[in-house]
Design an enzyme around this catalytic site. Structure first.
Site, short mmCIF file in Angstrom:
data_model
loop_
_atom_site.label_atom_id
_atom_site.label_comp_id
_atom_site.label_asym_id
_atom_site.label_seq_id
_atom_site.Cartn_x
_atom_site.Cartn_y
_atom_site.Cartn_z
N GLU A 1 0.86 -1.21 0.00
CA GLU A 1 0.00 0.00 0.00
C GLU A 1 0.89 1.25 0.00
O GLU A 1 1.93 1.28 0.67
CB GLU A 1 -0.83 -0.02 1.29
CG GLU A 1 -1.65 1.24 1.55
CD GLU A 1 -2.23 1.28 2.98
OE1 GLU A 1 -1.55 0.85 3.94
OE2 GLU A 1 -3.37 1.77 3.11
N LYS B 1 -9.36 1.99 -1.97
CA LYS B 1 -9.59 1.46 -0.62
C LYS B 1 -10.94 1.91 -0.06
O LYS B 1 -11.23 3.11 -0.01
CB LYS B 1 -8.46 1.92 0.29
CG LYS B 1 -8.48 1.39 1.71
CD LYS B 1 -7.21 1.83 2.43
CE LYS B 1 -7.09 1.32 3.83
NZ LYS B 1 -5.79 1.73 4.45
N CYS C 1 -4.83 -2.94 2.82
CA CYS C 1 -4.54 -2.86 4.25
C CYS C 1 -5.73 -3.12 5.16
O CYS C 1 -6.11 -4.26 5.34
CB CYS C 1 -3.89 -1.51 4.58
SG CYS C 1 -3.15 -1.56 6.23
N ASN D 1 0.27 -1.02 5.46
CA ASN D 1 1.16 -0.24 6.34
C ASN D 1 0.52 -0.32 7.71
O ASN D 1 -0.42 0.43 8.01
CB ASN D 1 1.20 1.24 5.94
CG ASN D 1 2.04 1.53 4.72
OD1 ASN D 1 3.20 1.89 4.82
ND2 ASN D 1 1.42 1.40 3.55
N1 CDV Z 1 -2.98 1.48 6.59
C1 CDV Z 1 -3.92 0.87 7.33
O1 CDV Z 1 -5.06 0.68 6.88
N2 CDV Z 1 -3.57 0.49 8.56
C2 CDV Z 1 -4.49 -0.06 9.51
C3 CDV Z 1 -4.13 0.45 10.87
C4 CDV Z 1 -5.18 1.33 11.42
C5 CDV Z 1 -3.87 -0.55 11.92
C6 CDV Z 1 -4.53 -1.59 9.46
O2 CDV Z 1 -5.63 -2.13 9.51
O3 CDV Z 1 -3.49 -2.24 9.40
#
Ligand code: CDV
Length: 317
Positions: free
Chosen positions: A55, A132, A177, A202
Site C-alpha cells: 500500500e 480502498k 490494508c 502499512n
Molecule cells: N494502513 C492501514 O489501513 N492500517 C491499519 C491500521 C489502522 C492498523 C490496518 O488495519 O493495518
C-alpha cells in the site's frame, strides 16, 4: 462438481510478494522506484509472473503526519499513473514480462483523493484499479493518540466496490490494508470467483490507542484475517507489508502468501526490502469452491439481510 478450470493447462502463477523496508519522509519517489526495480529484477531471476508491492509504496506512510494546507497534502499524491517517476516500473514490467500490482495515493482530474492500487498485465498495461473502501483512523488531529492515523482526512472511501479481473488465466482481485480485516471484502470477491487476492499494508507495530498491543499481537491479527479470508473463499491471498522504522515510526512486516486452504506457504523474515516467492496453482482453488465453500449450493442469503442493510450494532432489547 463445478469446474473452475479455465482452459486445460495447469494454471500455475509464480508470485513474488515484494515487501518494502521503510521509506523515510525525505526519500524521493525516484529512489523508491529504484528499490522496486531491484525487487523486480530479483523476481525475474526467480521466474515470477507477477509481483505485488505494498500500500502507498511510493512514499512514506504520510497519514501519520498532520497537514492543514491542501498543497502540503497534494505533494504525496500522483496526478497520473504512469508518471515520470513511475514509468520505469511499467517499462520493466513489459521488458521482463512480469505483471505488477502496487499502491499509491491517487489525485483524480476532478480533485478527488483515493488510496489506490493498480494491476497490470505482463506488458505493463494497467488492467485493474481498486480504491480502498475501509479507511481507518480519524480526520482531525487527535491529542489522545500516541501518533496520528489521518486516512479519513486525506482520502475518500473507494467508489469502485471490489471488482475482479481475469489476468494470467486467473481471476484476480485487490484490497488494501485495513480492508483485509473485513470478511465482507473477501466474500464480495469470492462471489465473483476470485482465485488470487492481492493486498498491501502499512500497519504500525503498536496500537496508537493501546500501547500494550504490540508487534506480536499485530502480526497475529494480520495473519489471522488473511488466512481466514483465503480458506473461507478458497482463494490465494498475497499480503505484502511496508515494514520497519519510518522516521522513528515502526511498521510490522510479516508479508505472506496463503494458499486456498489457509496455509501460509511463504513468509518474510525481515523488516526490509525482501522478496517472497511461491508457485501458486490456481486450480488448487477448485476443491474448496466446489465442496464446502460451493456458495451456490450452501449460502442462505435470506438470513444475511443485515450484512448489507445495517452498519453498526443494534441490540434486540
Ligand atoms: N494502513 C492501514 O489501513 N492500517 C491499519 C491500521 C489502522 C492498523 C490496518 O488495519 O493495518
Amino acid at each position: 462438481m463445478c469446474d473452475f478450470t479455465i482452459g486445460d493447462k495447469m494454471r500455475e502463477i509464480v508470485i513474488g510478494g515484494a515487501q518494502m523496508g521503510p521509506i523515510q519522509k525525505a526519500e524521493p519517489r525516484e529512489a523508491v522506484v529504484e528499490r522496486m526495480l531491484a525487487l523486480m529484477e530479483e523476481a525475474h531471476g526467480a521466474s515470477c509472473d507477477l509481483v505485488v508491492f505494498p500500500e502507498l509504496c511510493l512514499t512514506t506512510f504520510f497519514p501519520r503526519w498532520y497537514f492543514e494546507k491542501q498543497a502540503e497534502i497534494d505533494v504525496w499524491f500522483e496526478k497520473n499513473m504512469p508518471n515520470d517517476a513511475t514509468m520505469p516500473l511499467f517499462r520493466t514490467s513489459k521488458e521482463l514480462g512480469i505483471a505488477l500490482s502496487f499502491g499509491y495515493a491517487e489525485l483524480t482530474p476532478d480533485g478527488l483523493h483515493y488510496n489506490t492500487s493498480i494491476l497490470t498485465d505482463k506488458r505493463g498495461n494497467i488492467i485493474g484499479k481498486y480504491r480502498k473502501v475501509h479507511l481507518p483512523g480519524h480526520s482531525e488531529y487527535d491529542h489522545d493518540r500516541a501518533f496520528q492515523h489521518l486516512e479519513k482526512r486525506y482520502f475518500l472511501p473507494g467508489d469502485m466496490g471490489f471488482p475482479v479481473w481475469r489476468n494470467l488465466n486467473a481471476m484476480m482481485g485487490m484490497c488494501i490494508c485495513n480492508d483485509r480485516r473485513w470478511p465482507e471484502v473477501y466474500r464480495e470477491m469470492g462471489l465473483q470467483g476470485v482465485e488470487l487476492l492481492m493486498l498491501g499494508y502499512n500497519t504500525p507495530s503498536v496500537n496508537s490507542q493501546m500501547s500494550d498491543e504490540g508487534l506480536e499481537k499485530r502480526l497475529y491479527h494480520s495473519e489471522l484475517c488473511m488466512t481466514a479470508g483465503a480458506y473461507q473463499n478458497s482463494t490465494w491471498v498475497i499480503g505484502v507489508a511496508k515494514a520497519g522504522s519510518e522516521d522513528g515510526h515502526p511498521l510490522i512486516g510479516g508479508s505472506i502468501i496463503v494458499d486456498p486452504d489457509g496455509n501460509v506457504v511463504a513468509k518474510a523474515s525481515s523488516e526490509d526490502d525482501e522478496l517472497i516467492v511461491h508457485a501458486c496453482d490456481m486450480d488448487a482453488c477448485n476443491f474448496g469452491k466446489s465442496t464446502i465453500f460451493d456458495f451456490a449450493r450452501h449460502r442462505r442469503i435470506e438470513h444475511y439481510t443485515r450484512i448489507s442493510t445495517q452498519t453498526g450494532v443494534v441490540r434486540p432489547d
